[in-house]
Design a protein around this motif. Structure first.
Motif, PDB file in Angstrom:
ATOM      1  N   VAL A   1      -3.736   4.422   7.210  1.00  0.00           N
ATOM      2  CA  VAL A   1      -3.010   3.456   6.386  1.00  0.00           C
ATOM      3  C   VAL A   1      -1.922   4.237   5.663  1.00  0.00           C
ATOM      4  O   VAL A   1      -2.007   5.459   5.538  1.00  0.00           O
ATOM      5  CB  VAL A   1      -3.944   2.735   5.381  1.00  0.00           C
ATOM      6  CG1 VAL A   1      -4.858   1.755   6.096  1.00  0.00           C
ATOM      7  CG2 VAL A   1      -4.764   3.727   4.580  1.00  0.00           C
ATOM      8  N   TYR A   2      -0.901   3.546   5.190  1.00  0.00           N
ATOM      9  CA  TYR A   2       0.291   4.236   4.719  1.00  0.00           C
ATOM     10  C   TYR A   2       0.719   3.739   3.349  1.00  0.00           C
ATOM     11  O   TYR A   2       0.855   2.534   3.138  1.00  0.00           O
ATOM     12  CB  TYR A   2       1.433   4.041   5.725  1.00  0.00           C
ATOM     13  CG  TYR A   2       1.064   4.494   7.113  1.00  0.00           C
ATOM     14  CD1 TYR A   2       1.224   5.811   7.506  1.00  0.00           C
ATOM     15  CD2 TYR A   2       0.509   3.592   8.026  1.00  0.00           C
ATOM     16  CE1 TYR A   2       0.862   6.241   8.778  1.00  0.00           C
ATOM     17  CE2 TYR A   2       0.146   3.996   9.301  1.00  0.00           C
ATOM     18  CZ  TYR A   2       0.319   5.319   9.666  1.00  0.00           C
ATOM     19  OH  TYR A   2      -0.054   5.739  10.914  1.00  0.00           O
ATOM     20  N   LEU A   3       0.939   4.685   2.435  1.00  0.00           N
ATOM     21  CA  LEU A   3       1.510   4.352   1.138  1.00  0.00           C
ATOM     22  C   LEU A   3       2.968   3.960   1.287  1.00  0.00           C
ATOM     23  O   LEU A   3       3.478   3.122   0.538  1.00  0.00           O
ATOM     24  CB  LEU A   3       1.373   5.542   0.190  1.00  0.00           C
ATOM     25  CG  LEU A   3      -0.049   5.839  -0.293  1.00  0.00           C
ATOM     26  CD1 LEU A   3      -0.140   7.249  -0.844  1.00  0.00           C
ATOM     27  CD2 LEU A   3      -0.480   4.827  -1.342  1.00  0.00           C
ATOM     28  N   ASP A   4       3.658   4.559   2.227  1.00  0.00           N
ATOM     29  CA  ASP A   4       5.057   4.252   2.530  1.00  0.00           C
ATOM     30  C   ASP A   4       5.124   3.852   3.998  1.00  0.00           C
ATOM     31  O   ASP A   4       4.851   4.670   4.879  1.00  0.00           O
ATOM     32  CB  ASP A   4       5.944   5.472   2.272  1.00  0.00           C
ATOM     33  CG  ASP A   4       7.423   5.158   2.449  1.00  0.00           C
ATOM     34  OD1 ASP A   4       7.742   4.185   3.157  1.00  0.00           O
ATOM     35  OD2 ASP A   4       8.241   5.891   1.877  1.00  0.00           O
ATOM     36  N   PRO A   5       5.440   2.596   4.296  1.00  0.00           N
ATOM     37  CA  PRO A   5       5.440   2.153   5.698  1.00  0.00           C
ATOM     38  C   PRO A   5       6.472   2.853   6.564  1.00  0.00           C
ATOM     39  O   PRO A   5       6.401   2.755   7.793  1.00  0.00           O
ATOM     40  CB  PRO A   5       5.725   0.652   5.585  1.00  0.00           C
ATOM     41  CG  PRO A   5       6.406   0.483   4.275  1.00  0.00           C
ATOM     42  CD  PRO A   5       5.836   1.527   3.371  1.00  0.00           C
TER      43      PRO A   5
ATOM     44  N   GLU B   1      -0.139   0.020  10.545  1.00  0.00           N
ATOM     45  CA  GLU B   1       0.905   0.517  11.443  1.00  0.00           C
ATOM     46  C   GLU B   1       2.065  -0.459  11.557  1.00  0.00           C
ATOM     47  O   GLU B   1       3.224  -0.060  11.705  1.00  0.00           O
ATOM     48  CB  GLU B   1       0.309   0.779  12.825  1.00  0.00           C
ATOM     49  CG  GLU B   1      -0.666   1.939  12.897  1.00  0.00           C
ATOM     50  CD  GLU B   1       0.024   3.273  13.123  1.00  0.00           C
ATOM     51  OE1 GLU B   1       1.259   3.287  13.204  1.00  0.00           O
ATOM     52  OE2 GLU B   1      -0.689   4.289  13.200  1.00  0.00           O
ATOM     53  N   ASP B   2       1.774  -1.768  11.517  1.00  0.00           N
ATOM     54  CA  ASP B   2       2.819  -2.770  11.699  1.00  0.00           C
ATOM     55  C   ASP B   2       3.573  -3.085  10.419  1.00  0.00           C
ATOM     56  O   ASP B   2       4.416  -3.992  10.399  1.00  0.00           O
ATOM     57  CB  ASP B   2       2.226  -4.054  12.282  1.00  0.00           C
ATOM     58  CG  ASP B   2       1.194  -4.717  11.365  1.00  0.00           C
ATOM     59  OD1 ASP B   2       0.954  -4.196  10.252  1.00  0.00           O
ATOM     60  OD2 ASP B   2       0.619  -5.753  11.758  1.00  0.00           O
ATOM     61  N   GLY B   3       3.289  -2.361   9.331  1.00  0.00           N
ATOM     62  CA  GLY B   3       3.999  -2.567   8.075  1.00  0.00           C
ATOM     63  C   GLY B   3       3.438  -3.664   7.201  1.00  0.00           C
ATOM     64  O   GLY B   3       4.002  -3.963   6.141  1.00  0.00           O
ATOM     65  N   ARG B   4       2.318  -4.252   7.594  1.00  0.00           N
ATOM     66  CA  ARG B   4       1.723  -5.313   6.787  1.00  0.00           C
ATOM     67  C   ARG B   4       0.715  -4.735   5.796  1.00  0.00           C
ATOM     68  O   ARG B   4       0.036  -3.758   6.074  1.00  0.00           O
ATOM     69  CB  ARG B   4       1.044  -6.359   7.681  1.00  0.00           C
ATOM     70  CG  ARG B   4       2.039  -7.149   8.507  1.00  0.00           C
ATOM     71  CD  ARG B   4       1.363  -8.221   9.358  1.00  0.00           C
ATOM     72  NE  ARG B   4       2.356  -9.005  10.080  1.00  0.00           N
ATOM     73  CZ  ARG B   4       2.962 -10.081   9.599  1.00  0.00           C
ATOM     74  NH1 ARG B   4       2.647 -10.522   8.386  1.00  0.00           N
ATOM     75  NH2 ARG B   4       3.861 -10.718  10.296  1.00  0.00           N
ATOM     76  N   LEU B   5       0.629  -5.383   4.652  1.00  0.00           N
ATOM     77  CA  LEU B   5      -0.292  -4.950   3.615  1.00  0.00           C
ATOM     78  C   LEU B   5      -1.733  -5.186   4.052  1.00  0.00           C
ATOM     79  O   LEU B   5      -2.081  -6.286   4.495  1.00  0.00           O
ATOM     80  CB  LEU B   5      -0.015  -5.727   2.329  1.00  0.00           C
ATOM     81  CG  LEU B   5      -0.874  -5.377   1.109  1.00  0.00           C
ATOM     82  CD1 LEU B   5      -0.487  -4.016   0.553  1.00  0.00           C
ATOM     83  CD2 LEU B   5      -0.738  -6.455   0.036  1.00  0.00           C
TER      84      LEU B   5
END
Length: 301
Positions: free
Chosen positions: A111-115, A160-164
């Motif tokens: 998971v990403y803090l910054d997409p 990965e897809d930028g969704r929360l």
């Protein structure tokens, strides 16, 4: 989505200046408690008022000089807090961040803090539904983050897809640079109560289970309850509540957290050797004397 990613990157980069952050007055005169925010639409931002923070006394930024914010709703179980952001502040972002689902996340999932920084992932360590000997009222993720300092509560985590897919909660540093994280479905659940009732309410279907049992067996069905009306019987074994598989008492408690009054759900049970799928319509818990969760030896949900 690109518009949101650009917005969030700008907000994240400015956090050290206090933009994109809110702070809550600490209880009993303690210092202000900081949370990041996640825009969810209509000028509303989600934040996390951890234990020790007063959700009704929030300000934009990290100091007492920031603009006061209107509390819309606070969930005392998850500590998720929805605030009305002032027009023109960084926390307001039109339709809000696109939301995904946490249900496929498992140990090792990135998971990403910054997409926009896929080379710096955080990673899910595990799902946790117990703290010491107590069952938690909903399951949380333990997430490890890059670097040496955990992100503030309220920081969004993207797939990965930028969704929360999750929102950081309090620190969990026993095994690394970690935080607990609320699944994004908590935002969905609290937003329903804001829209329909203006306050958080707990729902039930009217069954009693025992934490001491290794299987999620239904010990009692309350007369006149939604479960009774749907045909649930004593000694049925819970297999699924809605889309959530149930393998234990703790799994059932987690699923109960997401019940919405008036929204029918499928409840799958095993009765002797038969698998049955029943339609149950939850209602507002008639007791409302305690939050959803583990009341000790049993759960009346």
């Amino acid at each position: 989505m690109m518009r949101w990613c650009v917005f969030w990157f700008a907000m994240a980069s400015s956090m050290l200046c206090g933009q994109g952050l809110v702070s809550f007055e600490g209880e009993e005169g303690t210092k202000r408690v900081v949370s990041a925010t996640v825009p969810i639409g209509e000028g509303i931002a989600a934040a996390v008022a951890v234990v020790g923070a007063n959700p009704s006394k929030a300000r934009f930024g990290v100091s007492e000089d920031g603009s006061p914010l209107k509390l819309l709703i606070h969930d005392p179980v998850s500590r998720l807090t929805l605030l009305q952001m002032p027009v023109g502040e960084a926390g307001e972002a039109g339709p809000g961040v696109p939301r995904g689902s946490s249900k496929r996340l498992k140990a090792g999932s990135p998971v990403y803090l910054d997409p926009d920084k896929k080379d710096e992932p955080s990673r899910v360590v595990t799902w946790e539904n117990r703290y010491r000997d107590n069952v938690l009222p909903l399951a949380l993720m333990r997430v490890h983050h890059p670097g040496d300092s955990p992100p503030p509560a309220g920081s969004p985590l993207f797939a990965e897809d930028g969704r929360l897919v999750a929102v950081c909660h309090q620190e969990a540093k026993e095994f690394g640079n970690g935080t607990y994280a609320l699944p994004v479905e908590v935002i969905d659940r609290v937003a329903v109560d804001l829209r329909e009732r203006g306050k958080v309410v707990r729902c039930w279907i009217g069954i009693v289970m025992e934490v001491k049992h290794a299987v999620p067996a239904i010990m009692t069905v309350r007369p006149g309850s939604p479960a009774a009306a749907a045909g649930v019987e004593e000694n049925d074994i819970l297999l699924r509540i809605g889309s959530r598989q149930v393998d234990s008492y703790a799994d059932a408690v987690n699923a109960f957290y997401y019940l919405v009054s008036g929204d029918p759900i499928e409840v799958e049970v095993m009765r002797k050797t038969d698998r049955l799928t029943l339609s149950v319509t939850p209602e507002v818990n008639p007791s409302l004397t305690q939050p959803a969760g583990d009341p000790g030896a049993s759960a009346d949900e």
